[in-house]
Design a protein around this motif. Sequence first.
Motif, mmCIF file in Angstrom:
data_model
loop_
_atom_site.group_PDB
_atom_site.id
_atom_site.type_symbol
_atom_site.label_atom_id
_atom_site.label_comp_id
_atom_site.label_asym_id
_atom_site.label_seq_id
_atom_site.Cartn_x
_atom_site.Cartn_y
_atom_site.Cartn_z
ATOM 1 N N ASP A 168 48.223 31.911 40.244
ATOM 2 C CA ASP A 168 46.999 32.136 39.473
ATOM 3 C C ASP A 168 46.049 33.083 40.191
ATOM 4 O O ASP A 168 45.214 33.732 39.562
ATOM 5 C CB ASP A 168 46.280 30.810 39.226
ATOM 6 C CG ASP A 168 47.115 29.853 38.398
ATOM 7 O OD1 ASP A 168 47.431 30.195 37.245
ATOM 8 O OD2 ASP A 168 47.481 28.788 38.923
ATOM 9 N N TYR B 133 39.061 29.302 43.169
ATOM 10 C CA TYR B 133 39.408 28.026 42.542
ATOM 11 C C TYR B 133 38.479 27.729 41.375
ATOM 12 O O TYR B 133 38.912 27.295 40.286
ATOM 13 C CB TYR B 133 39.353 26.908 43.574
ATOM 14 C CG TYR B 133 39.703 25.556 43.009
ATOM 15 C CD1 TYR B 133 41.032 25.215 42.757
ATOM 16 C CD2 TYR B 133 38.722 24.615 42.741
ATOM 17 C CE1 TYR B 133 41.357 23.983 42.242
ATOM 18 C CE2 TYR B 133 39.043 23.378 42.204
ATOM 19 C CZ TYR B 133 40.366 23.065 41.969
ATOM 20 O OH TYR B 133 40.688 21.833 41.443
ATOM 21 N N ASP B 134 37.182 27.987 41.571
ATOM 22 C CA ASP B 134 36.217 27.755 40.500
ATOM 23 C C ASP B 134 36.528 28.639 39.285
ATOM 24 O O ASP B 134 36.421 28.205 38.139
ATOM 25 C CB ASP B 134 34.796 28.041 40.992
ATOM 26 C CG ASP B 134 34.278 26.955 41.931
ATOM 27 O OD1 ASP B 134 34.867 25.850 41.926
ATOM 28 O OD2 ASP B 134 33.310 27.226 42.653
ATOM 29 N N ILE C 27 39.477 29.786 38.416
ATOM 30 C CA ILE C 27 40.698 29.293 37.774
ATOM 31 C C ILE C 27 40.401 28.095 36.891
ATOM 32 O O ILE C 27 41.000 27.929 35.811
ATOM 33 C CB ILE C 27 41.744 28.911 38.856
ATOM 34 C CG1 ILE C 27 42.231 30.173 39.586
ATOM 35 C CG2 ILE C 27 42.929 28.180 38.244
ATOM 36 C CD1 ILE C 27 43.048 29.864 40.827
ATOM 37 N N GLN C 28 39.459 27.250 37.300
ATOM 38 C CA GLN C 28 39.164 26.021 36.560
ATOM 39 C C GLN C 28 38.356 26.264 35.288
ATOM 40 O O GLN C 28 38.250 25.381 34.438
ATOM 41 C CB GLN C 28 38.404 25.041 37.469
ATOM 42 C CG GLN C 28 39.201 24.580 38.675
ATOM 43 C CD GLN C 28 40.529 23.976 38.297
ATOM 44 O OE1 GLN C 28 40.584 23.024 37.503
ATOM 45 N NE2 GLN C 28 41.614 24.516 38.832
ATOM 46 N N ARG C 29 37.772 27.439 35.168
ATOM 47 C CA ARG C 29 36.930 27.689 33.995
ATOM 48 C C ARG C 29 37.770 27.845 32.730
ATOM 49 O O ARG C 29 38.858 28.353 32.753
ATOM 50 C CB ARG C 29 36.105 28.971 34.205
ATOM 51 C CG ARG C 29 35.009 28.796 35.267
ATOM 52 C CD ARG C 29 34.339 30.109 35.566
ATOM 53 N NE ARG C 29 33.451 29.974 36.724
ATOM 54 C CZ ARG C 29 32.914 31.016 37.370
ATOM 55 N NH1 ARG C 29 33.194 32.254 36.981
ATOM 56 N NH2 ARG C 29 32.100 30.815 38.373
#
Length: 250
Positions: free
Chosen positions: A18, A245-246, A248-250
């Motif tokens: 990712d 990481y933030d 990717i989580q959105r």
Amino acid sequence: EQRPGDRALTAYFLRQTDAVVYMSDEVGRDLDTFAYKGLRAMAHHPIYDTYGQPVAKTDACRALGLDPAIDYVLFFGFIRDYKGLDLLLEAWAQLKAQGKTAGRKLLIGGEYYGNQEKYDRLIETLRIASDLIIHDRYIDESEVRNYFGAADLVVQPYRSATQSGVTQVAYHFGVPMIVTRVGGLPEIVPDGRVGYVVDVTPEAIARAIDTFYTEHKADEFRNQIAVEKQRFSWKALTGTFLRLYDQIQR
């Protein structure tokens, strides 16, 4: 890597990710050759600060059985052909022929990963054996600080590189560097501030070593290292991972 199948395997691996964190602009450009579509961010290789605190030259030399009155130029790490030790040996021979190695030694610390006989023959041909101190073995972590403590200057005469952990060890111990103009090394070692960036030739390496000593650059470079090393914190690297990481989580 240039081995059969490596490129296809790398492309397959990248398609499963990712996001990618890369540690030099050179590696970022490599990503472009794979048409990478994921998230990406650049974060420099952090400083290696796990080898203990810097040690005074007299103490470091005592631990290694060296004469502290001698100036030491250090080549450190596994000895592989791409790392260009032969270029440094030829550069040293040029300096010796010019009468510029008196009171100085080339200190080599690291295990051979390749054709040791090639280097032995070159040393014999160049007639510089008396100028060398070679510890051709694995250097235990507990000993690393002594090599950098004894050294005035670290030389990385690499023929190719992405980045290098040796530069980050040198930053930790405050030792000026000479690196060649390959891969991401010029991004890590600002030329003329903490050391020199030179062409991949014995002549350029020899000139930089000579300039370092004749222009008495040690204190100036060490002072700049204390400033420049702030770029390479572990906090900066972990912050990069967290930001990706933030996203990717959105």
